[in-house]
Write a protein that holds these residues in place. Structure first.
Motif: not given
Ligand code: SIN
Length: 291
Positions: A211-219, A265-285
């Motif tokens: 199933l290829y529809v998502n809340e973020g981008f499918t209009k 699909q994925h979802y970044g959970v926004a429950d970390y208040g003022q804490a720092q969160r750093q990730l490195v992302r690499i994506v492939a075409q």
């Protein structure tokens, strides 16, 4: 955690002599233990990671000890690197690696709605890889939801109704959140004005229906009246909220998640208040998603 598989491979390199595949949920997700990712990315390692990913949809690793360059090398197993569409317009090159600071979430960026990466492109990313550099003590997980089990659980009449439908994907929510400048926003929305993908795709490497529809981008669903399109998208995107389809990953520095954007699909959970969160992302075409 359940279903531990001990896997032994020919001892061609020490990196894949012996490792464990620990399935995390019934429908998706596996933690891979004992696989050294710091060494050379051999063809054998590449084949193994691809086959594990197409099977489990999202892979988790702990304490990888890898750096940005190694993460990028692992990314190339799955396809050429691509820069984010907004960053690219601002001069970032496809091969540039930019740490992705998502915290504190009060900076306005977080959280993300459920989405597969960049489905507003004709050829959305096939695979994304996030590595944690700084993780909050508590919170800031990433959740993943399977489009395969979401599809399989649909009633037959819904499967029939959607099998030949297409839907339009646009990045407008993301653009309004991330671009302040009016002209830049207008140009961006003009450039990414919408692309149609099938509502149900066939996974290019494992042949499963997704199933290829998502809340973020499918209009909108092509060819349906507005109300009907909204109602159908609401029903379909809600499948991704069902706990049966979800696995949730807690980050620690050095953790790595590799996911298949065609099946989850994925979802970044926004429950970390003022804490720092750093990730490195690499994506492939990837290629164009197909029915
Ligand atoms: C993303 O939405 O692409 C990143 C998810 C996260 O930060 O957890």
């Amino acid at each position: 955690m359940n279903a531990v598989t001990h896997a032994t491979r020919p001892a061609e390199t020490h990196a894949i002599d012996d490792f464990e595949v620990i399935r995390v949920e019934a429908n998706l997700g596996a933690e891979i233990r004992g696989l050294d990712l710091t060494g050379p990315v051999t063809d054998e390692l590449a084949d193994l990671l691809r086959s594990l990913l197409w099977e489990h949809q999202v892979l988790f690793f702990r304490n990888t000890g890898i750096d940005d360059a190694k993460q990028a090398e692992i990314g190339r197993i799955f396809g050429p690197p691509v820069a984010d569409s907004i960053a690219k317009r601002r001069g970032v090159k496809d091969e540039d690696i930019i740490p992705f600071n998502t915290g504190p979430y009060s900076n306005g960026y977080y959280g993300t709605p459920w989405h597969a990466d960049a489905t507003y492109l004709e050829t959305p990313y096939q695979v994304s890889i996030l590595r944690s550099v700084i993780a909050p003590e508590l919170g800031g997980d990433t959740a993943f939801s399977s489009g395969i089990s979401a599809y399989e659980a649909l009633p037959d009449e819904v499967k029939q109704k959607i099998e030949s439908l297409d839907a339009i994907h646009r990045p407008n929510g993301k653009a309004y959140r991330l671009i302040d400048d009016e002209k830049e926003l207008a140009d961006y929305l003009d450039e990414y004005s919408g692309v149609a993908h099938p509502v149900v795709i066939t996974h290019p490497f494992n042949g499963r229906k997704v199933l290829y529809v998502n809340e973020g981008f499918t209009k909108e669903v092509v060819g349906l009246p507005e109300d009907e399109s909204k109602e159908l998208l609401r029903t379909l995107t809600h499948q991704f909220y069902r706990p049966e389809n979800i696995v949730r990953f807690k980050w620690q520095p050095g953790s790595l998640a590799i996911w298949d954007n065609r099946s989850v699909q994925h979802y970044g959970v926004a429950d970390y208040g003022q804490a720092q969160r750093q990730l490195v992302r690499i994506v492939a075409q990837g290629d164009r998603p197909r029915r």
